[in-house]
Design a protein around this motif. Structure first.
Motif, short mmCIF file in Angstrom:
data_model
loop_
_atom_site.label_atom_id
_atom_site.label_comp_id
_atom_site.label_asym_id
_atom_site.label_seq_id
_atom_site.Cartn_x
_atom_site.Cartn_y
_atom_site.Cartn_z
N VAL A 59 0.84 -1.20 0.00
CA VAL A 59 0.00 0.00 0.00
C VAL A 59 0.88 1.25 0.00
O VAL A 59 0.67 2.20 -0.77
CB VAL A 59 -0.95 -0.01 1.22
CG1 VAL A 59 -1.55 1.37 1.44
CG2 VAL A 59 -2.04 -1.04 1.02
N PHE A 60 1.93 1.22 0.86
CA PHE A 60 2.81 2.39 0.91
C PHE A 60 3.60 2.55 -0.37
O PHE A 60 3.85 3.66 -0.83
CB PHE A 60 3.74 2.30 2.13
CG PHE A 60 3.11 2.83 3.38
CD1 PHE A 60 3.02 4.19 3.59
CD2 PHE A 60 2.60 1.97 4.33
CE1 PHE A 60 2.43 4.69 4.73
CE2 PHE A 60 2.00 2.46 5.48
CZ PHE A 60 1.92 3.81 5.68
N GLY A 107 4.61 5.76 -4.99
CA GLY A 107 4.75 5.80 -6.44
C GLY A 107 3.84 6.84 -7.05
O GLY A 107 4.27 7.65 -7.89
N ILE A 108 2.57 6.84 -6.61
CA ILE A 108 1.62 7.83 -7.15
C ILE A 108 2.03 9.24 -6.72
O ILE A 108 2.00 10.18 -7.52
CB ILE A 108 0.19 7.50 -6.68
CG1 ILE A 108 -0.27 6.19 -7.33
CG2 ILE A 108 -0.78 8.62 -7.02
CD1 ILE A 108 -1.52 5.61 -6.73
N ALA A 109 2.47 9.37 -5.46
CA ALA A 109 2.86 10.70 -4.97
C ALA A 109 4.04 11.25 -5.77
O ALA A 109 4.08 12.44 -6.08
CB ALA A 109 3.23 10.62 -3.50
N ARG A 141 4.46 18.27 -7.95
CA ARG A 141 5.07 19.17 -8.93
C ARG A 141 6.45 19.58 -8.48
O ARG A 141 7.29 19.96 -9.29
CB ARG A 141 4.20 20.42 -9.10
CG ARG A 141 2.88 20.15 -9.75
CD ARG A 141 2.99 20.31 -11.25
NE ARG A 141 1.91 19.59 -11.89
CZ ARG A 141 1.98 19.07 -13.10
NH1 ARG A 141 3.08 19.18 -13.79
NH2 ARG A 141 0.97 18.44 -13.62
N ASN A 142 6.68 19.55 -7.15
CA ASN A 142 7.98 19.91 -6.60
C ASN A 142 8.92 18.72 -6.79
O ASN A 142 8.74 17.67 -6.18
CB ASN A 142 7.82 20.25 -5.12
CG ASN A 142 9.09 20.80 -4.54
OD1 ASN A 142 10.16 20.61 -5.09
ND2 ASN A 142 8.97 21.50 -3.42
N VAL A 169 10.50 11.33 -2.19
CA VAL A 169 9.48 10.29 -2.14
C VAL A 169 9.98 9.04 -2.85
O VAL A 169 9.74 7.91 -2.39
CB VAL A 169 8.17 10.83 -2.76
CG1 VAL A 169 7.20 9.70 -3.00
CG2 VAL A 169 7.54 11.85 -1.85
N LEU A 170 10.73 9.22 -3.95
CA LEU A 170 11.28 8.05 -4.65
C LEU A 170 12.30 7.32 -3.78
O LEU A 170 12.40 6.08 -3.83
CB LEU A 170 11.91 8.47 -5.97
CG LEU A 170 10.93 8.65 -7.13
CD1 LEU A 170 11.67 9.09 -8.37
CD2 LEU A 170 10.19 7.35 -7.41
#
Lengths: 203, 137
Positions: free
Chosen positions: A26-27, A32-34, A39-40, A47-48
């Protein structure tokens, strides 16, 4: 009695693995979607990095510690630093896309659907009669330590049984490094030359 | 990048341990998880941390590009050289068994040397890529 307790422990472990997998996946999906959504670009790179660390945890749950190690070191560590450097060279914000990319979205969704459909034809997870378990893997597991003197099967396969492949991999990494050096190194030198009055560099 | 005292002190404390862990992973890859690839990345990460905290210029004086390229080249040559040495000992390319009196022992030695080659190549290349990018600023 003992066998019963062992059975119970194994079932308990399987349940824990299941919950861990669900939470981690789930995380993974959320990060991945985030990463695509943000845009930043700085936040995206961070996040990656988290995504890679979660993937490393997933490999650990799957008992693939060597892969987890590489994922944590390369994916979460070095790749994040390289992305930050690239962002420092270019810009921190993503340009807003003019058109709605419906066609690429459809292609990706169709490919993802096909891949998910293909998993239905794969052998069940961990099944003993999967083709991957029947070819050379039993030989490596049975004779690997006796033949190479190395208890870690991953290392013995990587460096000895598949040594030629690993030589190729190292050559690929080496070529990549030399390529980056030639491309970026010479480019910066040319820029420095053109900053000072250059002779015949303009052609 | 200049006056973050806490970061500098922490980095100075951490870097020796990162390097030590890198060498541990390098030499312990045959018994536990790890090996040359991971060790190379960890050693490179120590230098990258040093470059981020103390400035790229300082780090490049510690590890000049010529040295990095030499290390990367030597790593690949070490790997291929083991293969050629096996040919000289009468085996096939990368057949480590001929390196010692018995096949298993020779294999172990061959794997250790080859992993050191991988570690050198990977550490060198990662630092080459990092410094090539960082230099352009």
């Amino acid at each position: 009695m003992d066998a019963e307790a062992r059975q119970g422990a194994r079932q308990g472990r399987r349940a824990i693995d299941l919950y861990l997998n669900i939470i981690l996946l789930v995380f993974v999906a959320a990060t991945g979607i985030a990463a695509v959504w943000l845009r930043n670009l700085l936040a995206s790179a961070m996040v990656l990095g988290i995504y890679s660390l979660l993937m490393a945890s997933l490999w650990v749950v799957l008992d693939a510690v060597d892969v987890a190690f590489t994922e944590a070191a390369v994916g979460a560590g070095v790749t994040t630093v390289l992305m930050l450097l690239a962002i420092a060279l270019t810009g921190r914000r993503e340009k807003r896309a003019r058109s709605r990319p419906w066609a690429p979205l459809a292609v990706s969704l169709a490919t993802a659907g096909l891949l998910v459909y293909a998993t239905l034809g794969m052998p069940a997870f961990g099944s003993a009669d999967a083709p991957a378990q029947l070819h050379v893997a039993p030989y490596y597991l049975r004779h690997g330590e006796a033949e190479t003197g190395v208890p870690n099967v991953v290392t013995s396969v990587l460096a000895s049984y598949r040594g030629f492949d690993t030589l190729g991999e190292v050559t690929v990494i080496f070529t990549a490094g030399i390529g980056v050096l030639v491309l970026l190194g010479s480019a910066s030198r040319r820029r420095r030359n053109s900053a000072t009055p250059a002779k015949g560099d303009s052609a | 990048m200049s006056d973050f005292l806490v970061l500098k002190v922490i980095a100075k404390l951490l870097i020796p341990f990162i390097l030590l862990f890198g060498f541990y992973v390098q030499m312990h890859g045959d018994y536990g998880p790890g090996g040359g690839f991971q060790a190379g990345v960890i050693v490179a990460a120590a230098f990258i941390l040093y470059a981020i905290i103390f400035g790229v210029g300082t780090a490049r004086r510690v590890a000049p590009m010529v040295v990095l390229v030499t290390i990367a080249c030597l790593g690949v040559l070490l790997y291929a050289g083991v293969g050629v040495a096996n040919l000289a000992y009468g085996g096939r390319f990368l057949e480590y068994g001929v390196l010692a009196y018995e096949a298993a022992h020779g294999n172990h030695i061959g794997i250790l040397i080859v992993e050191i080659g991988v570690g050198m190549a990977v550490a060198g290349v990662i630092m080459i890529i990092f410094f090539s990018f960082a230099r352009r600023r």
